[in-house]
Design a protein around this motif. Structure first.
Motif, PDB file in Angstrom:
ATOM      1  N   ALA A  35       1.182  -1.012  -0.289  1.00 46.59           N
ATOM      2  CA  ALA A  35       0.373   0.164   0.006  1.00 46.59           C
ATOM      3  C   ALA A  35       1.170   1.145   0.348  1.00 46.59           C
ATOM      4  N   GLU A  36       1.870   1.040   0.758  1.00 51.67           N
ATOM      5  CA  GLU A  36       3.052   1.981   0.631  1.00 51.67           C
ATOM      6  C   GLU A  36       3.424   2.793  -0.561  1.00 51.67           C
ATOM      7  N   GLN A  37       3.940   1.906  -1.250  1.00 51.08           N
ATOM      8  CA  GLN A  37       4.446   1.765  -2.684  1.00 51.08           C
ATOM      9  C   GLN A  37       3.489   2.064  -3.366  1.00 51.08           C
ATOM     10  N   ASP A  38       1.916   1.555  -3.746  1.00 50.15           N
ATOM     11  CA  ASP A  38       1.516   2.258  -4.585  1.00 50.15           C
ATOM     12  C   ASP A  38       1.082   3.892  -4.556  1.00 50.15           C
ATOM     13  N   LYS A  39       0.707   3.882  -3.063  1.00 46.75           N
ATOM     14  CA  LYS A  39       0.075   5.446  -2.965  1.00 46.75           C
ATOM     15  C   LYS A  39       1.368   6.460  -2.957  1.00 46.75           C
ATOM     16  N   ALA A  40       3.173   6.291  -2.873  1.00 42.72           N
ATOM     17  CA  ALA A  40       3.570   7.189  -2.803  1.00 42.72           C
ATOM     18  C   ALA A  40       3.596   6.844  -4.979  1.00 42.72           C
ATOM     19  N   TYR A  58       5.896  -8.470 -17.828  1.00 42.48           N
ATOM     20  CA  TYR A  58       5.816  -7.189 -16.613  1.00 42.48           C
ATOM     21  C   TYR A  58       6.372  -7.619 -15.965  1.00 42.48           C
ATOM     22  N   ALA A  59       7.181  -7.106 -14.552  1.00 42.31           N
ATOM     23  CA  ALA A  59       7.120  -7.327 -13.273  1.00 42.31           C
ATOM     24  C   ALA A  59       7.023  -6.343 -12.378  1.00 42.31           C
ATOM     25  N   ARG A  60       6.129  -6.370 -11.223  1.00 42.97           N
ATOM     26  CA  ARG A  60       5.952  -4.819 -10.567  1.00 42.97           C
ATOM     27  C   ARG A  60       7.267  -5.152  -9.728  1.00 42.97           C
ATOM     28  N   ALA A  61       7.535  -3.585  -9.385  1.00 41.52           N
ATOM     29  CA  ALA A  61       8.379  -2.737  -8.891  1.00 41.52           C
ATOM     30  C   ALA A  61       8.323  -2.386  -7.758  1.00 41.52           C
ATOM     31  N   SER A  62       9.617  -1.776  -6.616  1.00 41.43           N
ATOM     32  CA  SER A  62       9.533  -1.746  -5.491  1.00 41.43           C
ATOM     33  C   SER A  62      11.281  -0.446  -5.393  1.00 41.43           C
ATOM     34  N   ILE A  63      10.473   0.700  -5.035  1.00 44.63           N
ATOM     35  CA  ILE A  63      11.224   1.602  -5.044  1.00 44.63           C
ATOM     36  C   ILE A  63      12.130   1.349  -3.131  1.00 44.63           C
ATOM     37  N   SER A  64      13.709   0.581  -2.974  1.00 46.96           N
ATOM     38  CA  SER A  64      14.525   0.564  -1.673  1.00 46.96           C
ATOM     39  C   SER A  64      15.075   1.909  -1.401  1.00 46.96           C
ATOM     40  N   LEU A  65      14.963   2.047  -0.486  1.00 48.29           N
ATOM     41  CA  LEU A  65      16.055   3.515  -0.203  1.00 48.29           C
ATOM     42  C   LEU A  65      16.826   3.344   0.878  1.00 48.29           C
ATOM     43  N   ARG A  66      17.595   3.898   0.771  1.00 52.07           N
ATOM     44  CA  ARG A  66      19.531   3.157   1.726  1.00 52.07           C
ATOM     45  C   ARG A  66      20.124   4.774   1.998  1.00 52.07           C
ATOM     46  N   LEU A  67      20.299   4.614   3.530  1.00 53.86           N
ATOM     47  CA  LEU A  67      21.332   5.513   3.978  1.00 53.86           C
ATOM     48  C   LEU A  67      22.780   4.759   4.214  1.00 53.86           C
ATOM     49  N   TYR A  68      23.380   5.723   3.142  1.00 55.25           N
ATOM     50  CA  TYR A  68      24.992   5.670   2.766  1.00 55.25           C
ATOM     51  C   TYR A  68      25.815   6.672   4.300  1.00 55.25           C
ATOM     52  N   ARG A  69      26.569   5.978   4.581  1.00 59.51           N
ATOM     53  CA  ARG A  69      26.200   6.917   6.191  1.00 59.51           C
ATOM     54  C   ARG A  69      27.806   7.391   6.740  1.00 59.51           C
ATOM     55  N   ARG A  70      28.955   6.758   5.266  1.00 55.63           N
ATOM     56  CA  ARG A  70      29.993   7.857   4.629  1.00 55.63           C
ATOM     57  C   ARG A  70      29.574   9.164   4.315  1.00 55.63           C
ATOM     58  N   THR A  71      28.581   8.914   3.397  1.00 53.67           N
ATOM     59  CA  THR A  71      28.698   9.677   2.171  1.00 53.67           C
ATOM     60  C   THR A  71      27.169  10.954   3.146  1.00 53.67           C
ATOM     61  N   ARG A  72      26.211  10.122   4.143  1.00 60.82           N
ATOM     62  CA  ARG A  72      25.251  11.092   4.834  1.00 60.82           C
ATOM     63  C   ARG A  72      24.185  11.198   3.136  1.00 60.82           C
ATOM     64  N   ARG A  73      24.143  10.729   2.436  1.00 62.11           N
ATOM     65  CA  ARG A  73      23.218  10.445   1.737  1.00 62.11           C
ATOM     66  C   ARG A  73      22.060   9.364   1.251  1.00 62.11           C
ATOM     67  N   ILE A  74      20.602   9.474   1.407  1.00 60.86           N
ATOM     68  CA  ILE A  74      19.219   8.623   1.025  1.00 60.86           C
ATOM     69  C   ILE A  74      19.535   8.340  -0.395  1.00 60.86           C
ATOM     70  N   ARG A  75      19.993   7.257  -1.061  1.00 60.85           N
ATOM     71  CA  ARG A  75      19.806   7.020  -2.617  1.00 60.85           C
ATOM     72  C   ARG A  75      18.464   6.023  -2.722  1.00 60.85           C
ATOM     73  N   ALA A  76      18.108   6.270  -3.510  1.00 63.81           N
ATOM     74  CA  ALA A  76      17.022   4.939  -4.426  1.00 63.81           C
ATOM     75  C   ALA A  76      17.224   4.454  -5.190  1.00 63.81           C
ATOM     76  N   TYR A  77      16.562   2.795  -4.903  1.00 64.86           N
ATOM     77  CA  TYR A  77      17.110   2.094  -5.800  1.00 64.86           C
ATOM     78  C   TYR A  77      15.635   1.565  -6.769  1.00 64.86           C
ATOM     79  N   LEU A  78      15.783   1.333  -7.867  1.00 62.04           N
ATOM     80  CA  LEU A  78      14.099   0.264  -8.043  1.00 62.04           C
ATOM     81  C   LEU A  78      14.861  -1.527  -8.553  1.00 62.04           C
ATOM     82  N   ARG A  79      13.827  -1.659  -7.727  1.00 54.72           N
ATOM     83  CA  ARG A  79      13.888  -3.050  -7.224  1.00 54.72           C
ATOM     84  C   ARG A  79      13.114  -3.937  -7.962  1.00 54.72           C
ATOM     85  N   TRP A  80      12.786  -4.881  -8.996  1.00 51.49           N
ATOM     86  CA  TRP A  80      11.926  -6.487  -9.448  1.00 51.49           C
ATOM     87  C   TRP A  80      12.430  -7.251  -9.396  1.00 51.49           C
ATOM     88  N   SER A  81      11.516  -8.713  -9.468  1.00 53.28           N
ATOM     89  CA  SER A  81      12.274 -10.218 -10.034  1.00 53.28           C
ATOM     90  C   SER A  81      11.917 -10.329 -10.787  1.00 53.28           C
TER      91      SER A  81
END
Length: 257
Positions: free
Chosen positions: A29-34, A50-73
């Motif tokens: 539900a969270e991914q659908d809404k976003a 077709y494959a349904r994807a999701s977004i994964s948010l990851r914190l990189y502590r060394r650079t103090r940034r958040i990166r977004a990745y598209l993930r699917w199977s």
């Protein structure tokens, strides 16, 4: 920037910018809404698949940034693609920006309608599929919050056995019935739109559903039940709080008997 004027490049972002909070909506539900709807989450594979994807948010502590990745199977293996960096204060806003960027970069597609589909668009068909059965994302999100608060209930049950009407969440002893209504099927005043394809058919269908909902409410109310209706777009935390209040009031009434 935060209230102290510090930038995330200078210190670690707050957890609520990238982590799911306890009691939040179910992941789907969270991914659908976003993304703006589950029909907005498709990645094209080979052979017209077709494959349904999701977004994964990851914190990189060394650079103090958040990166977004598209993930699917694909064929049982997880695939991943870097989308962008995000820098909003809250996870929901970061997910929404990542989905927007994924569309802008051409990583996502709209899945074509089947030839025999009665839906007028991909979006309408997605809504129909999402809300025609039990255990939808909004239902699961609400039930999860209710269970976490200590409430126990029946699922997809008849409040009154003799009447062929089922509620999504039922508290038999307290006589509280909860319906989680999909916007498409139940004529949501905010999100329901007239169908362009088979307009007469769908207009009659939705009108019938709305009339049945009203009749169901009247039957249950006349039998002494409390009826709550929750739209799929409603905030699940607010909905769970309203249900808990209704159940608590019903229990006070039982104590007073």
């Amino acid at each position: 920037m935060d209230s102290a004027g510090r930038h995330w490049k200078e210190e670690v972002p707050p957890e609520h910018a990238y982590k799911r909070r306890a009691g939040a909506a179910a992941p789907t539900a969270e991914q659908d809404k976003a993304a703006g709807g589950r029909n907005r989450r498709w990645v094209a594979l080979d052979d017209n698949r077709y494959a349904r994807a999701s977004i994964s948010l990851r914190l990189y502590r060394r650079t103090r940034r958040i990166r977004a990745y598209l993930r699917w199977s694909k064929d049982g293996e997880t695939q991943e693609r870097y989308v962008c960096e995000v820098a909003h204060d809250w996870r929901g806003a970061n997910l929404a920006e990542a989905w927007r960027c994924a569309w802008e970069q051409g990583f996502l597609v709209e899945k074509p309608l089947p030839e025999n589909s009665k839906a007028s668009s991909v979006a309408v068909r997605a809504n129909m599929q999402a809300n025609r059965a039990r255990d939808t994302g909004p239902e699961l999100a609400l039930r999860s919050l209710l269970h976490a608060s200590g409430l126990r209930y029946r699922v997809d049950a008849r409040p009154i056995p003799e009447i062929r009407r089922r509620a999504d969440v039922v508290f038999p002893r307290e006589r509280v019935a909860v319906f989680v209504d999909g916007c498409f099927w139940h004529g949501c005043p905010k999100h329901s739109r007239p169908a362009k394809k088979n307009a007469d058919f769908w207009s009659t269908k939705i009108k019938g559903n709305v009339e049945r909902d009203t009749e169901t409410n009247e039957l249950l109310l006349s039998a002494g039940w409390t009826v709550l209706r929750v739209w799929e777009h409603d905030d699940p935390s607010t909905a769970a709080e309203n249900v808990a209040i209704a159940v608590a009031k019903a229990r006070l009434g039982l104590v007073g008997l």
